[in-house]
Design a protein around this motif. Structure first.
Motif, mmCIF file in Angstrom:
data_model
loop_
_atom_site.group_PDB
_atom_site.id
_atom_site.type_symbol
_atom_site.label_atom_id
_atom_site.label_comp_id
_atom_site.label_asym_id
_atom_site.label_seq_id
_atom_site.Cartn_x
_atom_site.Cartn_y
_atom_site.Cartn_z
ATOM 1 N N ARG A 42 1.047 -1.342 -0.006
ATOM 2 C CA ARG A 42 0.118 -0.259 0.075
ATOM 3 C C ARG A 42 0.961 1.653 -0.162
ATOM 4 O O ARG A 42 0.747 2.251 -0.568
ATOM 5 C CB ARG A 42 -1.112 0.006 1.992
ATOM 6 C CG ARG A 42 -2.601 -0.852 1.162
ATOM 7 C CD ARG A 42 -2.899 0.604 0.226
ATOM 8 N NE ARG A 42 -3.273 2.064 0.731
ATOM 9 C CZ ARG A 42 -3.884 1.664 1.426
ATOM 10 N NH1 ARG A 42 -5.069 1.414 1.564
ATOM 11 N NH2 ARG A 42 -3.802 3.508 1.915
ATOM 12 N N ASN A 70 0.549 2.708 13.705
ATOM 13 C CA ASN A 70 0.282 1.132 13.787
ATOM 14 C C ASN A 70 0.217 1.435 12.096
ATOM 15 O O ASN A 70 0.247 -0.230 12.390
ATOM 16 C CB ASN A 70 -1.552 1.086 14.709
ATOM 17 C CG ASN A 70 -2.408 2.176 13.586
ATOM 18 O OD1 ASN A 70 -2.136 3.461 12.933
ATOM 19 N ND2 ASN A 70 -3.810 1.947 12.835
ATOM 20 N N LEU A 71 0.325 1.668 11.439
ATOM 21 C CA LEU A 71 0.431 1.245 10.046
ATOM 22 C C LEU A 71 1.253 2.602 9.772
ATOM 23 O O LEU A 71 1.328 3.337 8.740
ATOM 24 C CB LEU A 71 -1.039 0.923 9.064
ATOM 25 C CG LEU A 71 -2.064 -0.282 9.617
ATOM 26 C CD1 LEU A 71 -3.604 0.342 8.813
ATOM 27 C CD2 LEU A 71 -1.211 -1.072 9.298
ATOM 28 N N LEU A 83 2.011 2.865 5.956
ATOM 29 C CA LEU A 83 0.893 2.874 5.205
ATOM 30 C C LEU A 83 0.082 4.250 5.062
ATOM 31 O O LEU A 83 -0.140 4.899 4.025
ATOM 32 C CB LEU A 83 -0.285 1.703 5.288
ATOM 33 C CG LEU A 83 -1.268 1.413 4.683
ATOM 34 C CD1 LEU A 83 -1.860 0.268 4.891
ATOM 35 C CD2 LEU A 83 -2.287 2.874 4.595
ATOM 36 N N LEU A 84 -0.061 5.039 6.004
ATOM 37 C CA LEU A 84 -0.910 5.854 6.202
ATOM 38 C C LEU A 84 -0.138 6.745 6.242
ATOM 39 O O LEU A 84 -1.300 8.290 6.244
ATOM 40 C CB LEU A 84 -1.944 6.251 7.861
ATOM 41 C CG LEU A 84 -2.615 4.769 8.981
ATOM 42 C CD1 LEU A 84 -2.800 4.212 10.242
ATOM 43 C CD2 LEU A 84 -3.674 4.968 7.564
ATOM 44 N N TRP A 131 -1.079 7.526 2.986
ATOM 45 C CA TRP A 131 -1.943 7.730 2.203
ATOM 46 C C TRP A 131 -1.672 9.189 2.359
ATOM 47 O O TRP A 131 -2.879 9.489 1.000
ATOM 48 C CB TRP A 131 -2.682 6.878 3.019
ATOM 49 C CG TRP A 131 -4.122 7.304 2.846
ATOM 50 C CD1 TRP A 131 -4.752 7.771 3.845
ATOM 51 C CD2 TRP A 131 -5.384 6.699 1.841
ATOM 52 N NE1 TRP A 131 -6.110 8.034 3.547
ATOM 53 C CE2 TRP A 131 -6.146 7.313 2.551
ATOM 54 C CE3 TRP A 131 -5.142 6.258 0.604
ATOM 55 C CZ2 TRP A 131 -7.569 6.824 1.479
ATOM 56 C CZ3 TRP A 131 -5.979 6.006 -0.227
ATOM 57 C CH2 TRP A 131 -7.444 6.510 0.351
ATOM 58 N N VAL A 186 -6.012 -1.562 14.936
ATOM 59 C CA VAL A 186 -6.737 -0.631 14.022
ATOM 60 C C VAL A 186 -7.421 0.515 14.088
ATOM 61 O O VAL A 186 -8.101 -0.216 14.258
ATOM 62 C CB VAL A 186 -6.639 -2.007 12.455
ATOM 63 C CG1 VAL A 186 -7.458 -1.421 11.420
ATOM 64 C CG2 VAL A 186 -5.274 -2.803 12.471
ATOM 65 N N CYS A 187 -7.976 1.537 13.558
ATOM 66 C CA CYS A 187 -8.670 2.614 13.868
ATOM 67 C C CYS A 187 -9.677 2.316 12.990
ATOM 68 O O CYS A 187 -10.857 2.268 14.156
ATOM 69 C CB CYS A 187 -8.436 3.556 13.119
ATOM 70 S SG CYS A 187 -7.998 3.746 11.400
ATOM 71 N N LEU A 188 -9.838 0.833 12.005
ATOM 72 C CA LEU A 188 -11.113 0.402 11.529
ATOM 73 C C LEU A 188 -11.510 -1.388 12.078
ATOM 74 O O LEU A 188 -12.643 -1.128 11.648
ATOM 75 C CB LEU A 188 -11.100 0.479 10.097
ATOM 76 C CG LEU A 188 -10.552 0.838 9.494
ATOM 77 C CD1 LEU A 188 -9.523 0.538 7.891
ATOM 78 C CD2 LEU A 188 -11.509 2.295 9.293
ATOM 79 N N PHE A 190 -12.516 -4.335 5.684
ATOM 80 C CA PHE A 190 -10.647 -3.619 5.243
ATOM 81 C C PHE A 190 -10.705 -3.867 3.918
ATOM 82 O O PHE A 190 -9.169 -3.837 3.555
ATOM 83 C CB PHE A 190 -9.848 -4.345 6.137
ATOM 84 C CG PHE A 190 -8.635 -2.715 6.560
ATOM 85 C CD1 PHE A 190 -8.726 -1.905 5.129
ATOM 86 C CD2 PHE A 190 -7.267 -3.400 7.473
ATOM 87 C CE1 PHE A 190 -7.516 -0.819 5.573
ATOM 88 C CE2 PHE A 190 -6.266 -2.492 8.114
ATOM 89 C CZ PHE A 190 -6.276 -1.565 6.834
ATOM 90 N N ARG A 223 -10.980 -2.129 0.894
ATOM 91 C CA ARG A 223 -9.888 -0.992 -0.070
ATOM 92 C C ARG A 223 -10.076 -0.613 -0.922
ATOM 93 O O ARG A 223 -9.372 -1.573 -1.899
ATOM 94 C CB ARG A 223 -9.142 -0.306 1.684
ATOM 95 C CG ARG A 223 -9.208 -0.413 2.628
ATOM 96 C CD ARG A 223 -9.852 1.317 2.479
ATOM 97 N NE ARG A 223 -8.998 2.308 3.024
ATOM 98 C CZ ARG A 223 -9.544 3.605 2.431
ATOM 99 N NH1 ARG A 223 -10.484 3.206 1.412
ATOM 100 N NH2 ARG A 223 -8.875 3.923 1.935
ATOM 101 N N PHE A 270 -12.613 8.268 1.989
ATOM 102 C CA PHE A 270 -12.605 7.304 3.793
ATOM 103 C C PHE A 270 -11.738 7.990 4.625
ATOM 104 O O PHE A 270 -11.797 9.590 4.110
ATOM 105 C CB PHE A 270 -10.689 7.010 3.209
ATOM 106 C CG PHE A 270 -10.541 5.896 4.488
ATOM 107 C CD1 PHE A 270 -10.975 4.734 4.930
ATOM 108 C CD2 PHE A 270 -9.351 7.007 5.293
ATOM 109 C CE1 PHE A 270 -9.996 4.622 5.615
ATOM 110 C CE2 PHE A 270 -9.613 6.361 6.403
ATOM 111 C CZ PHE A 270 -9.272 4.943 6.276
#
Ligand SMILES: NC(=O)c1ccc[n+]([C@@H]2O[C@H](COP(=O)([O-])OP(=O)(O)OC[C@H]3O[C@@H](n4cnc5c(N)ncnc54)[C@H](O)[C@@H]3O)[C@@H](O)[C@H]2O)c1
Ligand SMILES: O=C/C=C/C=C(\O)C(=O)O
Length: 486
Positions: free
Chosen positions: A106, A155-156, A159-160, A163, A287-289, A448, A450, A456
């Motif tokens: 990602r 946490n990621l 990726l984050l 993003w 994971v926030c989700l 998750f 995506r 998002f």
């Protein structure tokens, strides 16, 4: 010992203060590296470099040139996949199987997707009538917003952060990134990739440090940053929003959640169990989700809880380099204290502990790591803090419900509104319930999954704004209308 420096104006530099902090491996508690902590001086140098780069070659580059460079950034991440993977797994303790499928790919995709997107999005045009009959033509153009402050969580990490950096750069902005103090390495490494890809100096800058009274606060208080994009806790989002109010700077906030999963009696039980296990325990629940509240229709409640328990007990705890493990530690001992305080509170509030609830026995070499047991509770009241507050650990509370209305009301009962998952084979019910949930993202029979073109973000206290696809353009560009009288 390895040192991690700031990346400012195309060069790695240390802090003038000489202040360093430890980057700890959460799997075993050992120090991985020493990280330079930025003071106001380094943050200011990074913002000045970003401002200068905006006025330099980056700002004058054609979209074709810019997006070709961003493709090279993506290719550069892929070419050094193993290095990014190693760094991310050491900083976070997460299983390689997870980071190699999600985090690192990602990271690369976030540059490609937005590079392609900006080449293909049209702006609007309106013809209008005027009293003299000649008319006027309105058309819009998009311009970069300017210098963007990017503040990202642990946490990621890659990726984050990408993003945000991917679309920001694709739109022609420059950035100053403040990665989480827990996970500085991949953000630092990306500087090398940027340089090799031909990103001009000053376009991508990184400053390391903590939040309050450190690099994070210095960045959000800096008057020459045009906008901030932040992912992290809701409380931190409020602080950043207040700082950004000085000078009326825009914010994009991806914040916390206390996400609900709703499992109807007409679900495919195998899918619901597999998805709920992932949503509660993947990335050690960080994971926030992720799902921390599971509502299960009464006829299948006992079977669901029994199968969820069996699944949780099959998780294999171990460090990233153990190929058999699929469950890593929490990010830090400090975070473990927070998670364990909720484990204790659950018992005080009268929960039935279905599984877990404490610290696992780990081999001696991992004994100083931030390990916790995957945990499932039932029997808590709806107003227990364990059910209303984001824990951000590998745990969930499962509660029975009777009617669809009741499930929707329970899911919507908190001030958060990030994500929800619905499990049902009844397509009409799926659409009906999805439409009523107060959440930015609703998954039906999945979690998750995506598509980076989609919007998002969170509703209520889970965030402000949407990123993804064309929605990122709304934040990372200023739309200007030009009205021409004919
Ligand atoms: N909605 C989303 O997309 C999303 C995604 C991932 C994580 N999250 C949320 O992030 C949280 C976990 O991440 P975290 O613990 O790193 O969050 P956090 O808010 O503690 O920290 C996030 C970042 O903000 C910085 N920071 C902290 N205080 C600051 C301040 N006063 N000024 C400026 N910067 C400051 C930190 O140093 C870090 O870089 C959870 O609440 C989770 O739900 C949300
Ligand atoms: O922990 C939160 C995960 C967020 C994921 C994304 O932002 C994404 O998939 O774009």
């Amino acid at each position: 010992m390895k040192e991690i420096k700031h990346y400012i104006n195309g060069a790695y530099v240390g802090s003038a203060s000489g202040r360093l902090f430890d980057n700890i491996n959460p799997a075993n508690g050992r120090v991985l590296s020493k990280v330079h902590e930025a003071g106001r001086e380094e943050v200011d140098a990074a913002v000045r470099a970003a401002r200068a780069a905006l006025k330099g070659p980056w700002g004058r580059m054609s979209v074709e040139e810019r997006t070709a460079i961003l493709h090279r950034v993506a290719d550069g991440i892929t070419a050094r996949f193993d290095e990014f993977l190693e760094a991310e797994c050491l900083d976070t303790g997460k299983p390689r199987s997870l980071a190699s499928h999600i985090d690192i790919p990602r990271g690369a995709a976030n540059f490609k997707v937005f590079a392609d997107l900006v080449k293909n999005v049209a702006a609007e045009a309106f013809e209008m009538a005027t009293p003299d009959g000649a008319g006027a033509l309105n058309y819009a153009v998009r311009r970069p917003k300017g210098v963007i402050g990017v503040i990202s969580p642990w946490n990621l990490p890659l990726l984050l952060m990408t993003w945000k950096v991917g679309p920001a750069l694709a739109c022609g902005n420059t950035v100053v990134v403040k990665p989480s103090e827990e996970t500085p390495t991949t953000t630092a490494l990306l500087g090398e990739v940027m340089q090799q890809a031909g990103v001009p100096d000053g376009v991508y800058n990184v400053v390391h440090g903590f939040g309050g009274n450190s690099a994070g606060a210095f960045l959000t208080e800096h008057p020459d940053v045009d906008a901030y994009t932040f992912t992290g806790e809701t409380g931190t989002g409020e602080t950043i929003m207040k700082a950004a109010a000085n000078g009326v700077r825009q914010v994009s906030l991806e914040l916390g959640g206390k996400n609900a999963g709703i499992v109807f009696a007409d679900c495919d039980m195998d899918k619901a169990i597999e998805g709920t296990l992932r949503s509660a325990f993947a990335n050690c629940g960080q994971v926030c989700l992720g799902t921390e509240r599971v509502y299960v229709q009464r006829p299948i409640f006992d079977e669901f809880v029994a199968r969820l328990k069996a699944g949780a007990e099959q998780l294999v705890l171990g460090p990233p380099d153990d190929a058999t493990s699929n469950f890593g530690p929490l990010i830090s001992l400090k975070h473990r204290e927070k998670v364990l305080s909720y484990y204790q509170k659950a018992v005080e509030d009268g929960a039935t502990v279905i599984t877990g609830g404490g610290v696992p026995d780990m081999p001696a070499e991992l004994a100083h790591g931030a390990w916790v047991q995957p945990t499932i509770w039932t029997g808590l009241k709806d107003d227990s803090a364990v059910v209303t507050e984001e824990i951000f650990g590998p745990c969930c509370h499962v509660r029975p419900f009777d009617s669809e209305e009741e499930a929707v009301a329970l899911a919507n009962s908190l001030p958060y509104g990030l994500a929800s998952a619905i499990w049902t084979e009844n397509v009409t019910r799926a659409h009906r319930v999805a439409g009523q949930l107060e959440a930015g993202i609703v998954w039906v029979n999945s979690w998750f999954l995506r598509d980076l073109r989609t919007a998002f973000g969170g509703s209520k206290q889970s965030g402000i704004g949407r990123e993804g696809g064309v929605h990122s353009l709304e934040f990372y560009t200023e739309m200007k209308n030009i009205c021409v009288k004919l």
